[in-house]
Design an enzyme around this catalytic site. Structure first.
Site, PDB file in Angstrom:
ATOM      1  N   SER A 338       0.822  -1.212   0.000  1.00 16.60           N
ATOM      2  CA  SER A 338       0.000   0.000   0.000  1.00 16.60           C
ATOM      3  C   SER A 338       0.847   1.248   0.000  1.00 16.60           C
ATOM      4  CB  SER A 338      -0.888  -0.012   1.244  1.00 16.60           C
ATOM      5  OG  SER A 338      -1.583   1.196   1.341  1.00 16.60           O
ATOM      6  N   ASP A 339       0.360   2.258  -0.704  1.00 20.77           N
ATOM      7  CA  ASP A 339       0.956   3.595  -0.588  1.00 20.77           C
ATOM      8  C   ASP A 339       0.726   4.084   0.819  1.00 20.77           C
ATOM      9  OD1 ASP A 339       1.675   4.012  -3.171  1.00 20.77           O
ATOM     10  OD2 ASP A 339      -0.281   4.787  -3.755  1.00 20.77           O
ATOM     11  N   LYS A 340       1.559   5.007   1.227  1.00 18.32           N
ATOM     12  CA  LYS A 340       1.331   5.556   2.564  1.00 18.32           C
ATOM     13  C   LYS A 340       0.388   6.746   2.514  1.00 18.32           C
ATOM     14  CE  LYS A 340       4.563   8.114   4.359  1.00 18.32           C
ATOM     15  NZ  LYS A 340       3.857   9.416   4.457  1.00 18.32           N
ATOM     16  N   LYS A 622       8.051  -0.228  -7.789  1.00 19.56           N
ATOM     17  CA  LYS A 622       6.819  -0.960  -7.467  1.00 19.56           C
ATOM     18  C   LYS A 622       6.658  -2.142  -8.398  1.00 19.56           C
ATOM     19  CE  LYS A 622       3.791   2.551  -5.482  1.00 19.56           C
ATOM     20  NZ  LYS A 622       2.504   3.220  -5.609  1.00 19.56           N
TER      21      LYS A 622
END
Ligand code: ATP
Length: 914
Positions: A338-340, A622
């Site tokens: 997940s992105d932060k 990614k």
């Protein structure tokens, strides 16, 4: 649909918008850089119509209906109708034909309603466009764009109409959809005097193409069908309904069943005709009965309905499924990256600290309101821009190297337009009262997470300057000097690294600023210009608090055997601190994008497994991470928002785009879109996915044993030379009416209590695994044997064949009903409190009762289906048989659970792997 624009406007005459200057185009369209007025926009919308393309013409309804007859099941039914017709059983023929038509009709209606609901869900993702109207920048639905509108674009946007560029900064456009050219085209504003083809019109942007990099402003010259895309009438983004893996498995299963049945029919025909001397008519009817019995007629419709109910439920919970198979894959996901920013955190940034070469400052205030104080960290004195020259230079830089705007909305709340990072810096500058008299933006390089900075070139009152903001470590390598109270001195990297780490460990997101003088007639701003003479000014530390619901959702995922990994562009110390607050990692281990870059594939696979926090990553990392994790056998979910995230999202097993922050390109690449950008929504979607898969499995394991039982019953009867226990249309009644009705009870079954405590499903496992095969065989044989015993008991007692068949039908339907309750739970006793929570179970039980009363007691139904009214004692008898079957199946479940190896709870699993 866009009507043809009136001929008095030149909007639809393509002569060369690209050959004229931007000012000429604006004048011709009666527009201006501040945009149209609301009234002009309204008028033009009425004249030119909405900015949409006509959808591809659908097949006419009658053809779509007829196509439902192109199906193996219908062929069997039609063959049965022909055979019964030839034999003169006209009632049977009529009923069978009616069933074939009803089946096609159900298929048609179901398909249309599924299409409508998917269409509705797709509309929830309708395109937005940022335009200038009434002098203000605002987001509107892209289909409201009109010629003359001024549109602003950033990386990842889909160009919403045909535009003539007015301003462009490092703009690159992916025009593959129009030109087939895979390399992004560079665009600039200058007119092109000669005539050129579409691919060379470098000052035009075409509807449906994608902004790969840079930013732009353009004026709309054509909308809807008048666009180039409209001319070639190519449709974009049609999310095609794909067969899910489970549907494919069922297709294959259906074909195998059919093959097996044909073989069996041939064998039985020879056996009964030659050895048993069975009359041909009776034998043919029995064989047709067998074919009709063995094919699970209602199953495909039920599976599609459960899937579409699942998709609708998820959409109500903010998770939009773009590709149907994702509903199933979600339940098999083992890792989610997940992105932060925004997903795990709130994306509400406030600057808390400013670090300069000789001083540090604390900033108070925690909203976008420009209220709060900037005070010296050591002595607590308020900042004074007249005297604190370094602070003043820093604040000017973050204010001018900034695309956001601070505004007071109608409700009196301070809001920002643009990204929260830049918004927070605008607020900081406003708190200090930074004011610029005359400024003119000469050029800019927009922010991109691939290089992690942005730069602007401004003409100020007395001088030209270049301003640069971005990730501190990136600026460290670009700066030669730093500004101190004593003036400009050489850059001291060690000092800044120490300071940055000190603040990052508090979880602050760090952003540095630098500037340098520029010459007024400098060439367009490019990356090379930032490599000489940059003066480092200072660092801002901003807080973006974790979302409380994300903390809970991460714990839930962990319990469900899903490892959560954080992938962020932020500094490792910031990432570790925020990770520790969220429950990802222990705050002491992180790996950076730069470290990953130097790893070979094997080392990368190891690191991808070992670490939970990946910092200072760029989108390219990614993609490598997803591949590495997949290599290790993981089923990977990956979130993303920027245009460069699209390849990683495509590669992931579940590509998850953000609905608010995400660009259109990312959303189009994704399997699923979270409309609230929230990680907690993802955890809920996983739960829904697991529930839907469970219910599909329960339904399949519910329906198939009934078919097996009916088939076995007929085979046993033929082999034993007994009365054929059910006629083809009675079998059709069971498969089309009672099975399907009861299956709806399971479609609405809520999630099992342990659904998020189990480990993820192995995606390679067939929906009917060994256990499933056993269950189908066991229950099918159990029901068939019970029915055969009943038949054997009734036959010598001199009842008519109609009576015996009616009792058997009633017994089989009651057994189905009882078995539905068994199927409610995959494990554990089925009669629990949850039984009353699922109202559908009781509704379908009521409907079943009405159906059975109708077939048993309505005279015309008796004639149609060859049934007779049953005395009440037989209801009691069949209910007892049903209860017996229920208990035996529960006992089988209980025994099997004891025999099976205990599976470690999912939570142990994630810790094992880490
Ligand atoms: P995540 O991947 O967790 O969502 P992120 O998207 O914030 O993180 P990036 O946007 O790549 O990651 O940002 C990385 C760094 O770039 C930030 O830590 C910050 O220092 C800097 N940065 C972010 N946005 C801007 C901006 N608009 N202008 C200048 N610098 C920025």
């Amino acid at each position: 649909m866009t009507p043809t624009p009136p001929s008095d406007t030149s909007v639809n005459q393509p002569p060369a918008w690209y050959q004229r200057s931007a000012d000429e185009v604006l004048a011709q369209l009666h527009s201006r850089e501040t945009g149209l007025t609301a009234e002009e926009a309204y008028d033009r919308l009425a004249r030119h119509g909405r900015n949409t393309l006509p959808t591809t013409p659908r097949k006419p309804a009658w053809l779509r209906f007829l196509l439902h007859f192109n199906d193996v099941l219908i062929y069997i039914l039609l063959a049965a109708a022909v055979v019964t017709g030839v034999m003169g059983h006209w009632v049977d023929t009529t009923v069978i034909l009616a069933v074939a038509v009803i089946n096609a009709l159900i298929g048609y209606l179901q398909e249309s309603s599924a299409e409508r609901s998917l269409q509705g869900i797709r509309l929830m993702l309708s395109s937005r466009a940022r335009v200038m109207r009434e002098g203000l920048s605002q987001a509107i639905d892209a289909d409201e764009l009109v010629p003359g509108d001024i549109v602003q674009l950033r990386p990842g946007d889909k160009v919403p109409a045909d535009l003539r560029l007015i301003a462009a900064h490092n703009l690159r456009i992916d025009e593959a959809i129009l030109t087939g050219e895979s390399v992004a085209a560079e665009k600039r504003c200058a007119p092109i005097p000669r005539e050129t083809g579409i691919g060379d019109r470098t000052n035009m942007l075409f509807s449906g193409t994608l902004v790969s990099a840079g930013s732009a402003t353009g004026v709309v010259v054509a909308t809807g069908q008048a666009t180039e895309l409209g001319h070639i009438s190519q449709m974009m983004g049609e999310a095609k309904a794909r067969r899910t893996p489970l549907l494919q498995q069922m297709d294959r299963l259906g074909n195998s069943i059919l093959g097996l049945i044909l073989l069996m029919m041939a064998f039985l025909f020879l056996f009964a005709f030659i050895l048993r001397d069975m009359p041909l008519g009776e034998l043919l009817l029995a064989l047709i009965g067998l074919a009709v019995a063995a094919v699970p007629e209602g199953l495909p419709a039920i599976i599609s309905i459960i899937l579409s109910l699942g998709v609708q439920a998820m959409a109500r919970n903010h998770a939009i499924i773009r590709k149907l198979p994702t509903v199933e894959t979600l339940g098999a996901m083992t890792v989610v990256c997940s992105d932060k920013t925004g997903t795990l955190t709130r994306n509400e940034m406030t600057v808390n600290a400013v670090i300069l070469a000789d001083s540090q400052w604390r900033v108070s205030g925690d909203s976008y309101a420009p209220q709060g104080e900037i005070v010296h960290e050591v002595c607590g004195r308020p900042a004074d821009l007249q005297h604190d020259a370094v602070l003043s230079a820093f604040l000017s830089a973050v204010d001018l190297c900034n695309e956001s705007q601070l505004a007071l909305d109608q409700a009196g709340h301070w809001t920002i337009t643009g990204g929260p990072t830049e918004g927070a810096l605008k607020v900081l500058a406003a708190k200090a009262g930074v004011a610029h008299t005359t400024t003119r933006l000469v050029d800019k390089i927009p922010f991109d997470s691939a290089y992690k900075y942005m730069a602007t070139h401004y003409q100020l009152a007395g001088e030209d300057r270049i301003f640069l903001t971005g990730a501190p470590d990136v600026l460290f390598s670009l700066c030669e000097y730093q500004l101190t109270e004593a003036g400009v001195v050489p850059f001291e990297r060690g000092f800044w690294e120490q300071e940055m780490a000190r603040y990052a460990r508090q979880g602050l997101r760090m952003l540095a600023a630098a500037s340098k003088p520029a010459t007024p007639d400098a060439a367009p701003l490019d990356h090379a210009a930032l490599h000489q003479g940059m003066i480092f000014l200072g660092i801002a530390g901003m807080m973006d608090p974790p979302r409380p619901e994300a903390i809970e959702a991460i714990a839930t995922c962990r319990q469900a055997g899903i490892r959560v990994k954080m992938i962020t562009g932020d500094h490792p110390d910031t990432a570790m601190a925020i990770g520790a607050m969220l429950g990802i990692g222990d705050g002491s281990a992180a790996i950076t994008g730069a470290e990953l870059e130097h790893m070979g594939d094997d080392a990368l696979a190891g690191a991808a497994q070992q670490y939970d926090i990946f910092a200072r990553t760029s989108p390219a990392h990614k993609l490598r991470l997803v591949r590495a994790l997949q290599q290790c056998g993981e089923v990977v979910g990956m979130t993303g928002d920027g245009v460069n995230d699209a390849p990683a999202l495509k590669q992931a097993d579940v590509g998850i785009a953000m609905g608010i922050k995400g660009t259109e390109v990312t959303q189009e690449a994704a399997d699923m879109v979270l409309t609230d950008d929230n990680f907690a929504t993802l955890a809920r979607a996983v739960e829904s996915g697991r529930r839907v898969y469970d219910n599909l499995r329960k339904t399949i394991l519910f329906i198939l044993p009934t078919n097996l039982a009916q088939g076995l019953l007929i085979v046993i009867a033929i082999l034993a030379g007994a009365l054929i226990p059910l006629t083809p249309i009675q079998i059709l009644w069971m498969n089309m009416a009672t099975s399907v009705t009861l299956a709806f009870g399971l479609a609405f079954e809520p999630a099992e209590r342990d659904v998020m405590q189990r480990r993820p499903r192995d995606p390679r496992r067939h929906v009917i695994d060994l256990h499933g095969i056993w269950r189908i065989g066991f229950v099918g044989a159990l029901i068939a044997c019970s029915a055969f015993l009943l038949e054997a008991w009734l036959q010598p007692r001199g009842y008519t064949p109609e009576f015996i068949r009616t009792v058997l039908l009633q017994m089989l339907v009651t057994a189905q009903w009882a078995y539905m309750f068994n199927c409610r739970t995959l494990q554990g006793f089925a009669l629990n409190r949850g039984m009353f929570a699922n109202r559908a179970l009781w509704v379908v039980s009521g409907i079943l009762l009405v159906l059975q009363l109708a077939i048993l007691y309505l005279p015309f139904m008796n004639t149609l289906f060859g049934t007779v009214p049953l005395p009440l004692t037989y209801w009691g008898m069949t209910l007892l048989a049903g209860a017996g079957i229920f208990l035996v199946v529960e006992l089988e479940k209980w025994l099997l659970e004891r025999i099976k190896k205990p599976v470690p709870p999912a939570a142990d699993l994630t810790s094992d792997r880490s």
